[in-house]
Design an enzyme around this catalytic site. Structure first.
Site, mmCIF file in Angstrom:
data_model
loop_
_atom_site.group_PDB
_atom_site.id
_atom_site.type_symbol
_atom_site.label_atom_id
_atom_site.label_comp_id
_atom_site.label_asym_id
_atom_site.label_seq_id
_atom_site.Cartn_x
_atom_site.Cartn_y
_atom_site.Cartn_z
ATOM 1 N N HIS A 13 0.827 -1.209 0.000
ATOM 2 C CA HIS A 13 0.000 0.000 0.000
ATOM 3 C C HIS A 13 0.862 1.259 0.000
ATOM 4 O O HIS A 13 2.047 1.248 0.344
ATOM 5 C CB HIS A 13 -0.943 -0.004 1.208
ATOM 6 C CG HIS A 13 -0.238 0.087 2.525
ATOM 7 N ND1 HIS A 13 0.335 1.248 3.000
ATOM 8 C CD2 HIS A 13 -0.005 -0.849 3.466
ATOM 9 C CE1 HIS A 13 0.885 1.029 4.174
ATOM 10 N NE2 HIS A 13 0.703 -0.244 4.491
ATOM 11 N N GLU A 84 -2.349 -6.926 8.004
ATOM 12 C CA GLU A 84 -0.996 -6.773 8.536
ATOM 13 C C GLU A 84 -0.841 -7.523 9.862
ATOM 14 O O GLU A 84 -1.821 -7.932 10.492
ATOM 15 C CB GLU A 84 -0.681 -5.278 8.711
ATOM 16 C CG GLU A 84 0.712 -4.946 9.200
ATOM 17 C CD GLU A 84 1.839 -5.486 8.335
ATOM 18 O OE1 GLU A 84 1.978 -6.716 8.225
ATOM 19 O OE2 GLU A 84 2.610 -4.675 7.782
#
Length: 199
Positions: A13, A84
């Protein structure tokens, strides 16, 4: 022959306020910065015209927004295993700050109190790898720095702790694949950000 073998494209990202400050960003759902959004669009320009058998994204907004800005939001499927690392008590803290109370702490060995262990993240990566190997064609993934590093280690059948060797910057592109056959997993490209600089 290697060109015909499937490839797994990994997109980290774009930049967030916490990636800039070095704060551990696990499940805190923070947005991209303006530069993060701009770099996500640049990543999309690089991927323009490519087709994928499957596009997966972490459901956290920084990855999903990167996916959308890159032009793949309409076809992407959320995969919770691509979230994550859960940093538990260390969420939002820098490594330097953590070391003040726990000298010598090392994420890739010690994991996080009230969060995930290295083995737990490795198991998530294993589930993703198993799904990827079942796809007939190229796959594009939008996710986060640490889980993508674990994914690379497990793709190569390395112990989860070896994820420490695969550094990743924001909005970069990496490619996992094979050399001569499906029995020869390899890294074809890693942490490539030339689309961000124009070089």
């Amino acid at each position: 022959m290697s060109e015909a073998l499937p490839q797994i494209y990994l997109a980290r990202h774009g930049e967030t306020a916490w990636s800039l400050s070095g704060q551990h960003t696990g499940l805190t759902d923070i947005p991209l910065t303006e530069r993060g959004e701009q770099n996500a669009r640049r990543l999309g320009e690089r991927l323009k015209g490519w087709t994928f058998a499957l596009v997966l994204t972490s459901p956290l907004q920084r990855a999903r927004r990167t996916c959308e800005l890159a032009g793949f939001g309409a076809v992407a499927k959320d995969d919770p295993d691509l979230k994550e690392f859960n940093y538990g008590d260390y969420e939002g803290r820098t490594t330097a700050d953590i070391h003040k109370e726990r000298p010598g702490w090392y994420l890739f060995r010690d994991g996080c109190p009230n969060g995930e262990s290295v083995e737990q993240v490795g198991s998530r990566a294993d589930r993703v790898v198993a799904r990827l190997r079942a796809v007939n064609g190229n796959v594009l993934i939008f996710s986060h720095g640490h889980i993508l590093r674990f994914l690379a280690a497990r793709w190569l059948e390395l112990p989860p702790r070896e994820a420490r060797h695969f550094l990743l910057s924001t909005a970069t592109l990496s490619i996992l694949g094979y050399e001569h056959s499906l029995e020869e997993a390899a890294v074809r490209l890693w942490n490539d950000g030339h689309h961000l600089t124009g070089s």
